[in-house]
Design a protein around this motif. Structure first.
Motif, PDB file in Angstrom:
ATOM      1  N   GLY A 185      -6.800  -9.888  11.442  1.00 49.82           N
ATOM      2  CA  GLY A 185      -6.807 -11.338  11.370  1.00 49.82           C
ATOM      3  C   GLY A 185      -8.214 -11.889  11.188  1.00 49.82           C
ATOM      4  N   GLY A 186      -8.294 -13.169  10.848  1.00 48.00           N
ATOM      5  CA  GLY A 186      -9.578 -13.844  10.744  1.00 48.00           C
ATOM      6  C   GLY A 186     -10.262 -13.692   9.413  1.00 48.00           C
ATOM      7  N   PRO A 187     -11.194 -14.593   9.128  1.00 51.90           N
ATOM      8  CA  PRO A 187     -11.899 -14.603   7.840  1.00 51.90           C
ATOM      9  C   PRO A 187     -12.684 -13.323   7.571  1.00 51.90           C
ATOM     10  N   SER A 188     -13.191 -12.670   8.611  1.00 47.69           N
ATOM     11  CA  SER A 188     -14.022 -11.474   8.404  1.00 47.69           C
ATOM     12  C   SER A 188     -13.215 -10.323   7.804  1.00 47.69           C
ATOM     13  N   ASN A 189     -11.896 -10.363   7.908  1.00 45.82           N
ATOM     14  CA  ASN A 189     -11.050  -9.296   7.372  1.00 45.82           C
ATOM     15  C   ASN A 189     -10.346  -9.694   6.077  1.00 45.82           C
ATOM     16  N   ALA A 190     -10.791 -10.785   5.462  1.00 47.22           N
ATOM     17  CA  ALA A 190     -10.103 -11.306   4.282  1.00 47.22           C
ATOM     18  C   ALA A 190     -10.052 -10.281   3.153  1.00 47.22           C
ATOM     19  N   ASP A 191     -11.164  -9.592   2.909  1.00 48.47           N
ATOM     20  CA  ASP A 191     -11.197  -8.619   1.815  1.00 48.47           C
ATOM     21  C   ASP A 191     -10.251  -7.446   2.093  1.00 48.47           C
ATOM     22  N   THR A 192     -10.257  -6.977   3.330  1.00 51.78           N
ATOM     23  CA  THR A 192      -9.379  -5.859   3.693  1.00 51.78           C
ATOM     24  C   THR A 192      -7.905  -6.263   3.587  1.00 51.78           C
ATOM     25  N   ARG A 193      -7.586  -7.481   4.039  1.00 54.67           N
ATOM     26  CA  ARG A 193      -6.211  -7.963   3.940  1.00 54.67           C
ATOM     27  C   ARG A 193      -5.754  -7.994   2.476  1.00 54.67           C
ATOM     28  N   LEU A 194      -6.642  -8.409   1.584  1.00 57.60           N
ATOM     29  CA  LEU A 194      -6.294  -8.480   0.170  1.00 57.60           C
ATOM     30  C   LEU A 194      -5.986  -7.081  -0.373  1.00 57.60           C
ATOM     31  N   ILE A 195      -6.789  -6.081   0.001  1.00 53.54           N
ATOM     32  CA  ILE A 195      -6.532  -4.703  -0.425  1.00 53.54           C
ATOM     33  C   ILE A 195      -5.197  -4.220   0.114  1.00 53.54           C
ATOM     34  N   VAL A 196      -4.896  -4.547   1.360  1.00 50.25           N
ATOM     35  CA  VAL A 196      -3.634  -4.128   1.988  1.00 50.25           C
ATOM     36  C   VAL A 196      -2.439  -4.747   1.265  1.00 50.25           C
ATOM     37  N   LEU A 197      -2.513  -6.048   0.991  1.00 51.72           N
ATOM     38  CA  LEU A 197      -1.401  -6.725   0.327  1.00 51.72           C
ATOM     39  C   LEU A 197      -1.182  -6.177  -1.079  1.00 51.72           C
ATOM     40  N   ARG A 198      -2.273  -5.877  -1.779  1.00 51.42           N
ATOM     41  CA  ARG A 198      -2.146  -5.301  -3.118  1.00 51.42           C
ATOM     42  C   ARG A 198      -1.534  -3.911  -3.046  1.00 51.42           C
ATOM     43  N   ALA A 199      -1.854  -3.159  -2.002  1.00 48.77           N
ATOM     44  CA  ALA A 199      -1.271  -1.827  -1.824  1.00 48.77           C
ATOM     45  C   ALA A 199       0.227  -1.922  -1.569  1.00 48.77           C
ATOM     46  N   ILE A 200       0.630  -2.836  -0.701  1.00 49.46           N
ATOM     47  CA  ILE A 200       2.052  -3.022  -0.411  1.00 49.46           C
ATOM     48  C   ILE A 200       2.818  -3.396  -1.678  1.00 49.46           C
ATOM     49  N   ASP A 201       2.193  -4.219  -2.500  1.00 50.84           N
ATOM     50  CA  ASP A 201       2.833  -4.686  -3.725  1.00 50.84           C
ATOM     51  C   ASP A 201       3.102  -3.549  -4.720  1.00 50.84           C
ATOM     52  N   LYS A 202       2.457  -2.405  -4.518  1.00 51.52           N
ATOM     53  CA  LYS A 202       2.630  -1.257  -5.427  1.00 51.52           C
ATOM     54  C   LYS A 202       3.645  -0.238  -4.902  1.00 51.52           C
ATOM     55  N   LEU A 203       4.391  -0.588  -3.856  1.00 49.39           N
ATOM     56  CA  LEU A 203       5.317   0.369  -3.251  1.00 49.39           C
ATOM     57  C   LEU A 203       6.344   0.889  -4.255  1.00 49.39           C
ATOM     58  N   ASP A 204       6.936  -0.007  -5.047  1.00 46.36           N
ATOM     59  CA  ASP A 204       7.960   0.427  -6.004  1.00 46.36           C
ATOM     60  C   ASP A 204       7.407   1.402  -7.032  1.00 46.36           C
ATOM     61  N   ARG A 205       6.149   1.215  -7.406  1.00 44.78           N
ATOM     62  CA  ARG A 205       5.568   2.051  -8.468  1.00 44.78           C
ATOM     63  C   ARG A 205       4.962   3.339  -7.928  1.00 44.78           C
ATOM     64  N   LEU A 206       4.320   3.273  -6.759  1.00 47.61           N
ATOM     65  CA  LEU A 206       3.597   4.439  -6.254  1.00 47.61           C
ATOM     66  C   LEU A 206       4.314   5.175  -5.136  1.00 47.61           C
ATOM     67  N   GLY A 207       5.341   4.558  -4.551  1.00 45.57           N
ATOM     68  CA  GLY A 207       6.019   5.191  -3.437  1.00 45.57           C
ATOM     69  C   GLY A 207       5.208   5.113  -2.155  1.00 45.57           C
ATOM     70  N   VAL A 208       5.792   5.618  -1.064  1.00 45.63           N
ATOM     71  CA  VAL A 208       5.156   5.528   0.245  1.00 45.63           C
ATOM     72  C   VAL A 208       3.849   6.312   0.283  1.00 45.63           C
ATOM     73  N   ARG A 209       3.857   7.505  -0.313  1.00 48.71           N
ATOM     74  CA  ARG A 209       2.663   8.334  -0.281  1.00 48.71           C
ATOM     75  C   ARG A 209       1.491   7.613  -0.964  1.00 48.71           C
ATOM     76  N   GLY A 210       1.742   7.021  -2.138  1.00 49.17           N
ATOM     77  CA  GLY A 210       0.685   6.320  -2.863  1.00 49.17           C
ATOM     78  C   GLY A 210       0.168   5.125  -2.103  1.00 49.17           C
ATOM     79  N   VAL A 211       1.087   4.364  -1.487  1.00 46.69           N
ATOM     80  CA  VAL A 211       0.669   3.203  -0.698  1.00 46.69           C
ATOM     81  C   VAL A 211      -0.144   3.651   0.515  1.00 46.69           C
ATOM     82  N   GLY A 212       0.297   4.742   1.143  1.00 45.70           N
ATOM     83  CA  GLY A 212      -0.444   5.273   2.283  1.00 45.70           C
ATOM     84  C   GLY A 212      -1.861   5.650   1.911  1.00 45.70           C
ATOM     85  N   GLN A 213      -2.046   6.236   0.725  1.00 43.72           N
ATOM     86  CA  GLN A 213      -3.390   6.585   0.264  1.00 43.72           C
ATOM     87  C   GLN A 213      -4.244   5.335   0.060  1.00 43.72           C
TER      88      GLN A 213
END
Length: 508
Positions: A185-213
């Motif tokens: 949470g919080g503004p200091s984690n904004a960049d990390t949150r964006l990476i996480v959300l983009r990773a989740i958005d790739k679940l259909d294409r990369l599967g769980v293993r790819g998202v985990g990486q």
């Protein structure tokens, strides 16, 4: 000696495309079907201009000499910046706020039109493309969000895609609560949150293993390119993966391969899994209650999880949506540029955006809606055989056999037009009969009308059925036989022109 004028090379700007009559007709038929569903739900059309003041669009503000980061902009004569719209939602927010006192509330509308992105073009990525939106402004309950999802499903059914799609639904409040709960949470984690959300958005294409990486140290693809990860610890990764796979029977292990078959849970069981995820926290429960109310609406209206499914992996609009989010995913497989079978994927989506209209008014104005990518959807319909890709029928062409008789030929054209038949007189070089017929053929004309001097003396016309002629000619191999047979050609009385053409067109 005068120098020759330098000719300009005819070329289309990158990221734009021309459309042919066949493509226009096919997309027009698709849009008519979508409109019929929208109007059945009680939505009315509205049209806003291509240009808006740049500050009105909101996302791109004029903080440089030319505000062209993502949009095409120009300066008006009063030195105000205007930009071509980049979507249809920001103009709707402006329209609603400007006409707030006179519009009904909730306000239900649909809009269709081109939007423009000043971005680098690429395969399937255009700078101008068409969207088709529907929105309800002024309704804050989850019933309005549920209605959007049901309308999306009905649109897909109307386009012949029943059984080949699923509308997936999530709530951004849950994603925010999840990330806050694992220390992001919080503004200091904004960049990390964006990476996480983009990773989740790739679940259909990369599967769980790819998202985990991607949630961990990063991922290297088949080409050797490396995507930097979010560098989360194992507990954080497992919390996120457990959340986004709540719709799958018994969950998914991080090491499960991409091609592992999935068994989807009913929507109520998915919600139960999600409640267990947040059972020790009060955060997120509002989002769960909204999804619960939406599922009750789906169930009551007969929309099962085969059509509308709760799916926590749906992200959409990273900083745009404030509540439920949804997208239409086409579930049939196509081949990508590498010849691999992949799911076609999303053709549209939307969600709740309660903050957008409030930029113009002090009181809160809730809103929800969705947008269909017309070009991408048309491509999907083409692949499934549900898009009428044939060239539309051209006009009946009256040939000009004698240049001094053009008034007679034009009279025939007028008779046909007054009867509601699309028709034209040949206006090119009339010396060559064959070229006139070739012109009609290239226009995809169904019929040509022929009146030479002999026909005129006898009060008759020759009608050439080009469609029947092509079919008959395919079975004739000898040129002399073809000339003698004159396939698809017959004569009528001059006064029977309209009735004969009407009869022939009805039989084609």
């Amino acid at each position: 000696m005068t120098e020759k004028t330098k000719l300009i090379t005819p070329r289309l700007p990158r990221g734009f495309e021309d459309r042919t009559p066949g493509e226009i007709a096919a997309v027009g038929a698709m849009i008519d079907k979508i409109k019929a569903v929208y109007e059945r739900y009680g939505f009315d059309p509205v049209e806003t201009p291509l240009f808006e003041y740049t500050e009105t669009l909101g996302k791109f503000l004029p903080d440089t000499d030319r505000p062209n980061a993502g949009v095409f902009s120009l300066q008006d004569d009063d030195e105000q910046w205007m930009s071509l719209r980049y979507d249809l939602t920001a103009p709707l927010a402006r329209y609603f706020a400007e006409n707030f006192e006179t519009l009904p509330k909730p306000y239900r509308s649909y809009r269709q039109g081109y939007v423009f992105r000043n971005e680098k073009p690429g395969p399937g990525r255009f700078r101008q493309f068409m969207q088709f939106d529907a929105d309800t402004v002024g309704a804050g309950g989850p019933e309005a969000d549920a209605e959007m999802c049901m309308m999306m499903a009905d649109v897909m059914d109307a386009l012949g895609l029943a059984g080949k799609y699923v509308v997936k639904v999530n709530n951004r409040k849950l994603l925010d609560a999840l990330l806050d709960g694992i220390g992001l949470g919080g503004p200091s984690n904004a960049d990390t949150r964006l990476i996480v959300l983009r990773a989740i958005d790739k679940l259909d294409r990369l599967g769980v293993r790819g998202v985990g990486q991607l949630l961990g140290k990063g991922r290297e693809d088949e080409s050797g390119d490396v995507t930097v990860g979010a560098h989360l610890d194992e507990a954080q990764i497992r919390a996120i993966v457990g959340f986004v796979t709540a719709t799958v029977l018994d969950g998914i292990d991080l090491d499960m391969p991409l091609d592992q078959p999935e068994v989807r849970l009913p929507n109520r069981d998915t919600l139960a899994n999600l409640r267990r995820t947040f059972e020790e926290k009060s955060v997120g429960t509002g989002g769960l209650d909204e999804l619960d109310a939406m599922v009750s609406t789906f169930d009551a209206a007969g929309y099962g999880p085969d059509r509308i499914r709760i799916d926590p992996s749906v992200v959409r609009g990273l900083e745009y949506y404030t509540g439920p989010v949804f997208e239409i995913e086409l579930t049939f497989k196509v081949q990508n540029e590498k010849g691999q079978d992949v799911v076609f994927g999303s053709v549209g989506g939307g969600g709740r955006y309660d903050g957008l209209v409030s930029r113009f008014r002090r009181e809160p104005v809730p809103a929800t809606g969705f947008s269909i990518g017309v070009s991408r959807l048309a491509n999907a319909l083409k692949l499934t055989g549900n898009l009428g890709a044939n060239e539309p029928a051209g006009p009946v062409v009256v040939l000009v056999m004698d240049k001094d008789q053009t008034a007679r030929y034009q009279a025939m054209v007028s008779e046909l037009r007054q009867a509601g038949i699309r028709a034209e007189m040949f206006l090119g070089n009339t010396k060559n009969f064959g070229k006139q017929v070739a012109y009609a053929d290239k226009r995809n004309s169904p019929i040509v009308i022929i009146e030479g001097s002999q026909e005129r003396e006898q009060g008759i016309l020759q009608i050439k059925d080009l469609i029947a002629g092509k079919q008959a000619a395919a079975a004739i191999s000898d040129n002399a036989e073809w000339k003698a047979a004159r396939p698809g050609q017959f004569e009528i009385k001059r006064e029977d022109l309209v009735s004969a053409v009407q009869k022939l067109l009805s039989e084609q």
